[in-house]
Design an enzyme around this catalytic site. Sequence first.
Site, short mmCIF file in Angstrom:
data_model
loop_
_atom_site.label_atom_id
_atom_site.label_comp_id
_atom_site.label_asym_id
_atom_site.label_seq_id
_atom_site.Cartn_x
_atom_site.Cartn_y
_atom_site.Cartn_z
N TYR A 36 4.00 3.03 0.14
CA TYR A 36 2.77 2.24 0.16
C TYR A 36 2.94 0.86 0.77
CZ TYR A 36 5.09 0.62 -4.12
OH TYR A 36 6.01 0.16 -5.03
N ARG A 148 8.89 4.51 -4.38
CA ARG A 148 9.91 3.54 -3.99
C ARG A 148 11.20 4.28 -3.63
NH1 ARG A 148 8.43 -1.41 -4.24
NH2 ARG A 148 10.57 -2.17 -4.03
N CYS A 284 -3.70 -17.87 -6.00
CA CYS A 284 -4.77 -17.93 -5.00
C CYS A 284 -5.81 -16.85 -5.20
CB CYS A 284 -4.18 -17.85 -3.60
SG CYS A 284 -3.11 -16.40 -3.32
N CYS A 305 -1.38 -16.49 5.69
CA CYS A 305 -1.18 -15.86 4.37
C CYS A 305 -0.24 -14.67 4.54
CB CYS A 305 -2.53 -15.42 3.81
SG CYS A 305 -2.46 -14.40 2.31
N ASP A 306 0.45 -14.33 3.47
CA ASP A 306 1.35 -13.18 3.48
C ASP A 306 0.61 -11.88 3.76
OD1 ASP A 306 3.78 -11.73 2.99
OD2 ASP A 306 2.99 -11.22 1.01
N CYS A 350 -22.69 -13.47 -10.41
CA CYS A 350 -21.90 -12.75 -11.42
C CYS A 350 -21.50 -13.67 -12.57
CB CYS A 350 -20.65 -12.16 -10.77
SG CYS A 350 -19.59 -11.23 -11.91
#
Length: 447
Positions: A36, A148, A284, A305-306, A350
């Site tokens: 994944y 994994r 974040c 950003c990652d 919301c």
Amino acid sequence: MATTPADPAGGVPAGPPGFHLLAKPTGAICNLDCAYCFFLSKEMLYPGSRFRMADEVLEAYIRQLLEAHRTPEVTVNWQGGEPTLMGLDFFRRSVELARLHANGKQVQFTIQTNGTLLDDDWAAFLAEEGFLVGISVDGPPEVHDAFRVDKGGKGSFERVLRGLDALRARGVEFNTLTTLHSANAGRGVEVYRYLRDECGSRFHQYIPIIERVEETESWTSWRDRPLYTQTGSTVSSRSITAEQYGRFLIEVFEEWVRRDVGEVFVQMFDVALANWAGEPPGLCIHSETCGLALALEHTGDLYCCDHFVEPEYRLGNILQTPMAELVASERQRQFGLDKRETLPNYCLQCDVRFACHGGCPKDRFIETPDGEPGLNFLCAGYKEFFHHVDRPMRIMSALLARNRAPSEIVQLYAAEDSGRSRNDPCTCGSGRKWKHCHGAAGVTHSR
């Protein structure tokens, strides 16, 4: 829109006083081949690269990171790919450089690893230098090994456990990072108890796996995928659903709030409590804006950003433009503001927006009930979880406001549970009887 303050010394935008930066010394290269993993395909960004951070980039990263921070403490964060592939000497050098350029600042070190290469030499170094180690464990062996795996398709659990044992033997501070997917989505209590009791983890991060795909795609691993970007209107069968994610968090919370408040720290619960208490959440994903969590590739390329290591989000290279200038750029600032400014009206109305803030922009790819784009894929799960924890979060935030420990809630739950019939419905909402769910000491879930 507010303007970014200028640096009085040179007129350059000063940017934030501090920020979070994940440095990837091996880029996307890893010794595992987790089915994944969204980052493995990022190696396609750098064809022909050796995927090893050169000393020139390392020195620039450490020096510029310390110079860019106007805070007394700075954290050097290593991630991957698998950063331990660089070898110990690389990290010894990084510590030397941090001490050289610290200029009175206190430097902390963290590293996120799959744990398979850790041994006593690594553990001794990490302990001596005070590294905080994040180690990836998805649960018990059969759950962990579902996805994994190594390059030969073999499970990695035994090697991870050896690495974890090495850390524990040397007293290295560690936390566990657990990805949530189809193999462990229905086993919240079991996974939590395994990490707590068998792994000895006192700090848990749970990261939902959301693999975006087009309806016509049939790929089984990142190597089959034609793009290194995450696109598509649906998700893979490995992904966790919004409902599963909400249920997982609720099942873990019901265990945690009765036994482990103040003893075990779950990132999502800490973030939620901060939002209920009106304090900065420190993450974040559930902050009103973002833009303070960047990623540095092995080449010196800095990205917004990652989760957005893609050409469109490349800010520049720190060997050509100072890191402080890139972080303070209007482009990066707007990237962070877009998190708030692009929320659909459904989110704006919301009742748990204060706790959610729309989640991560990377997951905002479904439509609202009235057809507006930009709703987070996990919205239904977020809503279920945040509504479920409203009462205990209000209790714990009230305790904090009176300078009392949130862990006092454990006694409150114990008093309430003492009068509960074993045949009552479980408080987690699973539909099971209390005696077969969170009222049972060793229960495992398999829905």
